[in-house]
Design a protein around this motif. Structure first.
Motif, PDB file in Angstrom:
ATOM      1  N   GLY A  34       0.760  -1.350   0.347  1.00 51.87           N
ATOM      2  CA  GLY A  34      -0.123  -0.002  -0.053  1.00 51.87           C
ATOM      3  C   GLY A  34       0.928   1.498   0.194  1.00 51.87           C
ATOM      4  O   GLY A  34       0.449   2.474   0.398  1.00 51.87           O
ATOM      5  N   TYR A  36       1.583   3.242  -1.739  1.00 52.85           N
ATOM      6  CA  TYR A  36       1.667   3.727  -4.114  1.00 52.85           C
ATOM      7  C   TYR A  36       2.682   4.834  -3.990  1.00 52.85           C
ATOM      8  O   TYR A  36       3.780   4.439  -5.146  1.00 52.85           O
ATOM      9  CB  TYR A  36       0.796   3.427  -4.236  1.00 52.85           C
ATOM     10  CG  TYR A  36      -0.796   2.960  -3.567  1.00 52.85           C
ATOM     11  CD1 TYR A  36      -0.629   1.688  -3.749  1.00 52.85           C
ATOM     12  CD2 TYR A  36      -1.715   3.101  -3.045  1.00 52.85           C
ATOM     13  CE1 TYR A  36      -1.161   1.494  -3.703  1.00 52.85           C
ATOM     14  CE2 TYR A  36      -2.411   2.242  -2.217  1.00 52.85           C
ATOM     15  CZ  TYR A  36      -2.150   0.765  -2.369  1.00 52.85           C
ATOM     16  OH  TYR A  36      -2.873  -0.316  -2.549  1.00 52.85           O
ATOM     17  N   GLN A  73      -5.820   7.457  -2.057  1.00 51.88           N
ATOM     18  CA  GLN A  73      -5.509   7.469  -0.958  1.00 51.88           C
ATOM     19  C   GLN A  73      -5.542   9.416  -0.052  1.00 51.88           C
ATOM     20  O   GLN A  73      -5.976   8.781   0.892  1.00 51.88           O
ATOM     21  CB  GLN A  73      -3.678   7.007  -0.213  1.00 51.88           C
ATOM     22  CG  GLN A  73      -3.623   5.977  -0.451  1.00 51.88           C
ATOM     23  CD  GLN A  73      -2.457   5.406   0.110  1.00 51.88           C
ATOM     24  OE1 GLN A  73      -0.988   6.236  -0.954  1.00 51.88           O
ATOM     25  NE2 GLN A  73      -2.268   5.054  -0.237  1.00 51.88           N
ATOM     26  N   LYS A  74      -5.347   9.748  -0.949  1.00 52.89           N
ATOM     27  CA  LYS A  74      -5.805  11.150  -0.719  1.00 52.89           C
ATOM     28  C   LYS A  74      -7.526  11.362  -1.019  1.00 52.89           C
ATOM     29  O   LYS A  74      -7.404  12.843  -1.055  1.00 52.89           O
ATOM     30  CB  LYS A  74      -4.679  12.362  -1.540  1.00 52.89           C
ATOM     31  CG  LYS A  74      -2.985  12.206  -1.075  1.00 52.89           C
ATOM     32  CD  LYS A  74      -2.424  12.536  -1.941  1.00 52.89           C
ATOM     33  CE  LYS A  74      -1.006  12.381  -1.235  1.00 52.89           C
ATOM     34  NZ  LYS A  74       0.043  13.413  -1.462  1.00 52.89           N
ATOM     35  N   ASN A  75      -7.749  11.097  -1.396  1.00 53.92           N
ATOM     36  CA  ASN A  75      -9.791  11.444  -1.379  1.00 53.92           C
ATOM     37  C   ASN A  75      -9.328  11.851  -3.043  1.00 53.92           C
ATOM     38  O   ASN A  75     -10.686  13.292  -2.685  1.00 53.92           O
ATOM     39  CB  ASN A  75     -10.323  11.297  -0.410  1.00 53.92           C
ATOM     40  CG  ASN A  75     -12.045  11.244  -0.346  1.00 53.92           C
ATOM     41  OD1 ASN A  75     -12.059   9.831  -0.709  1.00 53.92           O
ATOM     42  ND2 ASN A  75     -12.732  11.833   0.470  1.00 53.92           N
ATOM     43  N   ASN A 125     -15.027   7.074  -2.040  1.00 56.47           N
ATOM     44  CA  ASN A 125     -13.788   6.170  -2.153  1.00 56.47           C
ATOM     45  C   ASN A 125     -13.739   4.409  -1.344  1.00 56.47           C
ATOM     46  O   ASN A 125     -13.630   4.371  -0.777  1.00 56.47           O
ATOM     47  CB  ASN A 125     -12.768   6.797  -1.169  1.00 56.47           C
ATOM     48  CG  ASN A 125     -11.503   6.508  -2.179  1.00 56.47           C
ATOM     49  OD1 ASN A 125     -11.510   5.299  -2.418  1.00 56.47           O
ATOM     50  ND2 ASN A 125     -10.596   7.840  -1.477  1.00 56.47           N
ATOM     51  N   LEU A 127     -11.063   2.586  -1.904  1.00 54.63           N
ATOM     52  CA  LEU A 127     -10.136   1.674  -1.227  1.00 54.63           C
ATOM     53  C   LEU A 127     -10.032   2.096   0.373  1.00 54.63           C
ATOM     54  O   LEU A 127     -10.813   3.200   1.004  1.00 54.63           O
ATOM     55  CB  LEU A 127      -8.521   2.762  -1.559  1.00 54.63           C
ATOM     56  CG  LEU A 127      -7.852   3.062  -1.184  1.00 54.63           C
ATOM     57  CD1 LEU A 127      -6.970   0.858  -1.722  1.00 54.63           C
ATOM     58  CD2 LEU A 127      -6.153   3.567  -2.109  1.00 54.63           C
ATOM     59  N   ASN A 128      -9.528   1.450   0.952  1.00 49.58           N
ATOM     60  CA  ASN A 128      -9.536   1.012   2.311  1.00 49.58           C
ATOM     61  C   ASN A 128      -8.769  -0.197   2.333  1.00 49.58           C
ATOM     62  O   ASN A 128      -8.513  -0.525   1.830  1.00 49.58           O
ATOM     63  CB  ASN A 128     -11.494   0.676   3.058  1.00 49.58           C
ATOM     64  CG  ASN A 128     -11.921  -0.537   2.152  1.00 49.58           C
ATOM     65  OD1 ASN A 128     -11.304  -2.142   2.314  1.00 49.58           O
ATOM     66  ND2 ASN A 128     -12.863  -0.652   2.051  1.00 49.58           N
ATOM     67  N   SER A 129      -8.588  -0.363   3.508  1.00 45.70           N
ATOM     68  CA  SER A 129      -7.925  -1.146   4.389  1.00 45.70           C
ATOM     69  C   SER A 129      -7.608  -2.883   3.628  1.00 45.70           C
ATOM     70  O   SER A 129      -6.961  -3.292   3.504  1.00 45.70           O
ATOM     71  CB  SER A 129      -7.412  -1.567   5.635  1.00 45.70           C
ATOM     72  OG  SER A 129      -8.533  -1.903   6.174  1.00 45.70           O
ATOM     73  N   SER A 132      -6.745  -2.937  -0.679  1.00 41.48           N
ATOM     74  CA  SER A 132      -6.310  -3.020  -0.928  1.00 41.48           C
ATOM     75  C   SER A 132      -5.457  -4.118  -2.621  1.00 41.48           C
ATOM     76  O   SER A 132      -5.384  -5.048  -1.815  1.00 41.48           O
ATOM     77  CB  SER A 132      -4.932  -2.219  -0.175  1.00 41.48           C
ATOM     78  OG  SER A 132      -5.322  -0.993   0.174  1.00 41.48           O
TER      79      SER A 132
END
Length: 144
Positions: A34, A36, A73-75, A125, A127-129, A132
């Motif tokens: 993660g 990136y 990750q930065k939304n 969003n 993307l979450n834990s 990934s």
């Protein structure tokens, strides 16, 4: 050596001495953790040296893929989708398996993430834990 180069050297140290370039392998090490932004930087160092080579668009597409996840990750959902599409355009130029990477899997991953973003009209969003993604090379190459 810049601070950035020193950081990259540390990130790829465990990947040295293998069959494939340490920067390339380091990309997958970072991506699968993660990290990136770091994956982007590691492969960018290789790409900048080989901008006229046959893997120019391949490396660029992989860098864009990592960048798309940095945006998530930065939304930043719309910029993420734009980078996914640029990565897709660059990676489609290569055979289904290139540099021991199954690009059909990567291209499907890109389609899935773009779909998730567009289906939610960029309001959520994905993307979450637990979501990934991981990328794996074929053959006997060791990546974590």
């Amino acid at each position: 050596m810049s601070k950035k180069s020193a950081k990259i050297a540390a990130l790829i140290e465990a990947c040295r001495g293998q069959e494939l370039d340490a920067h390339y392998l380091g990309y997958f090490e970072c991506f699968n953790q993660g990290l990136y932004f770091e994956a982007h930087d590691v492969l960018e160092e290789l790409w900048l040296v080989d901008r006229k080579g046959p893997n120019y668009s391949f490396h660029k597409g992989m860098i864009q893929l990592a960048g798309a996840f940095v945006h998530l990750q930065k939304n930043r959902l719309k910029p993420s989708a734009a980078l996914f599409k640029l990565a897709q355009a660059n990676l489609q130029k290569y055979p289904a398996v290139h540099e021991r990477l199954d690009l059909s899997v990567v291209l499907q991953l890109i389609e899935d993430w773009v779909y998730k973003l567009e289906a939610a009209n960029f309001s959520s969003n994905p993307l979450n834990s637990t979501s990934s993604p991981k990328l794996y090379l074929t053959g006997s190459v060791k990546i974590q």
